[in-house]
Structures are given as C-alpha cells and as structure tokens.
Design a protein around this motif. Structure first.
Motif, PDB file in Angstrom:
ATOM      1  N   ARG A   1       6.278   0.048  -7.074  1.00  0.00           N
ATOM      2  CA  ARG A   1       5.460   1.209  -7.302  1.00  0.00           C
ATOM      3  C   ARG A   1       4.807   0.924  -7.590  1.00  0.00           C
ATOM      4  N   GLY A   2       4.345   1.006  -9.148  1.00  0.00           N
ATOM      5  CA  GLY A   2       3.019   0.536  -9.511  1.00  0.00           C
ATOM      6  C   GLY A   2       2.020  -0.536  -8.606  1.00  0.00           C
TER       7      GLY A   2
ATOM      8  N   HIS B   1       1.326   2.033  -5.719  1.00  0.00           N
ATOM      9  CA  HIS B   1       0.462   3.109  -6.230  1.00  0.00           C
ATOM     10  C   HIS B   1      -1.127   2.626  -6.532  1.00  0.00           C
ATOM     11  N   LEU B   2      -1.558   1.824  -6.817  1.00  0.00           N
ATOM     12  CA  LEU B   2      -2.593   1.450  -7.361  1.00  0.00           C
ATOM     13  C   LEU B   2      -3.130   1.047  -5.842  1.00  0.00           C
TER      14      LEU B   2
ATOM     15  N   ASN C   1      -2.649   2.898  -3.391  1.00  0.00           N
ATOM     16  CA  ASN C   1      -2.942   4.152  -2.767  1.00  0.00           C
ATOM     17  C   ASN C   1      -4.347   4.737  -3.890  1.00  0.00           C
ATOM     18  N   GLU C   2      -4.145   4.110  -4.442  1.00  0.00           N
ATOM     19  CA  GLU C   2      -5.837   4.637  -5.678  1.00  0.00           C
ATOM     20  C   GLU C   2      -6.964   3.928  -5.350  1.00  0.00           C
TER      21      GLU C   2
ATOM     22  N   SER D   1       2.083   0.794   3.542  1.00  0.00           N
ATOM     23  CA  SER D   1       2.470   0.008   1.856  1.00  0.00           C
ATOM     24  C   SER D   1       4.470   0.268   1.910  1.00  0.00           C
TER      25      SER D   1
END
Length: 121
Positions: A2-3, A6-7, A9-10, A65
C-alpha cells in the motif's frame, strides 16, 4: 505494498528506486509463517518467485500499480455472459472475442474501433 502504491500516486511521473521497498519485502518474507494456513504460505512462495518484479511500477511510471484497466476490459464480456448465459457455438464465441479485442485495443490507442475492424476486411 500500500505504501508503494501511495507513493506512486503521489509522484506519478517520477522514477522511484525500488531497492528500499525490496528490502522491506525481504524482511517480511524472512518471517516464519509455518503456523499460518497453507494458502498463505503458497502466497509467500509466489511472492518470492516474483520478488524482482513486484515493484516495477515504481521505477517505470508507464506501468500501472493496479490492474483496473484489465478489469474494465473484460467487464463487457462478463455482462454478456450474465445476460445470455453462453454463446450458441464456439465459432460465435471466438468471433465475438476477436472483434471485442480488436475494438478495445483500437479504442485504447485512440483509434476508431470501426476503422480497425474494417482494416481487417
């Protein structure tokens, strides 16, 4: 995982080294999971086999992803199956799937699905 997603997507356009994520993954995979269910250990073995490819989406922004595009691609086929139940013949099923694949590929590449199908004739 997930991390990492998330990275990505950022920072959708950046190349992110996957080394630190592989280190974290290796730490998790070293844990003894023999007390857990057989299916979980099978998943662990599968992850170990694919270890070098799991975080490729971090280094290459063109790699998604998730597999949402694939899920959307087969949605039409699943709806057809639910409505009609099945195809009347194998030939009809093959023709439907071939035309759908050509039209969907053309659409994803910004081309006209009809022109792509007509180009085959």
């Amino acid at each position: 995982m997930r991390g990492a997603i998330h990275l990505r997507n950022e920072k959708p356009d950046e190349v992110i080294p996957k080394d630190s994520w592989l280190t974290r993954l290796d730490e998790l995979l070293k844990k003894n999971l023999d007390s857990l269910r057989k299916e979980f250990n099978e998943l662990k073995r599968g992850i170990i086999r694919c270890r070098d490819y799991i975080f490729n989406f971090l280094e290459n922004p063109a790699i998604p992803s998730d597999n949402n595009a694939s899920e959307r691609g087969i949605r039409k086929l699943k709806v057809k199956q639910k409505i009609s139940g099945c195809f009347r013949s194998g030939t009809g099923a093959d023709a439907f799937h071939a035309l759908h694949s050509i039209a969907d590929t053309a659409w994803k590449n910004g081309q006209s699905p009809l022109d792509a199908i007509l180009a085959l004739v």
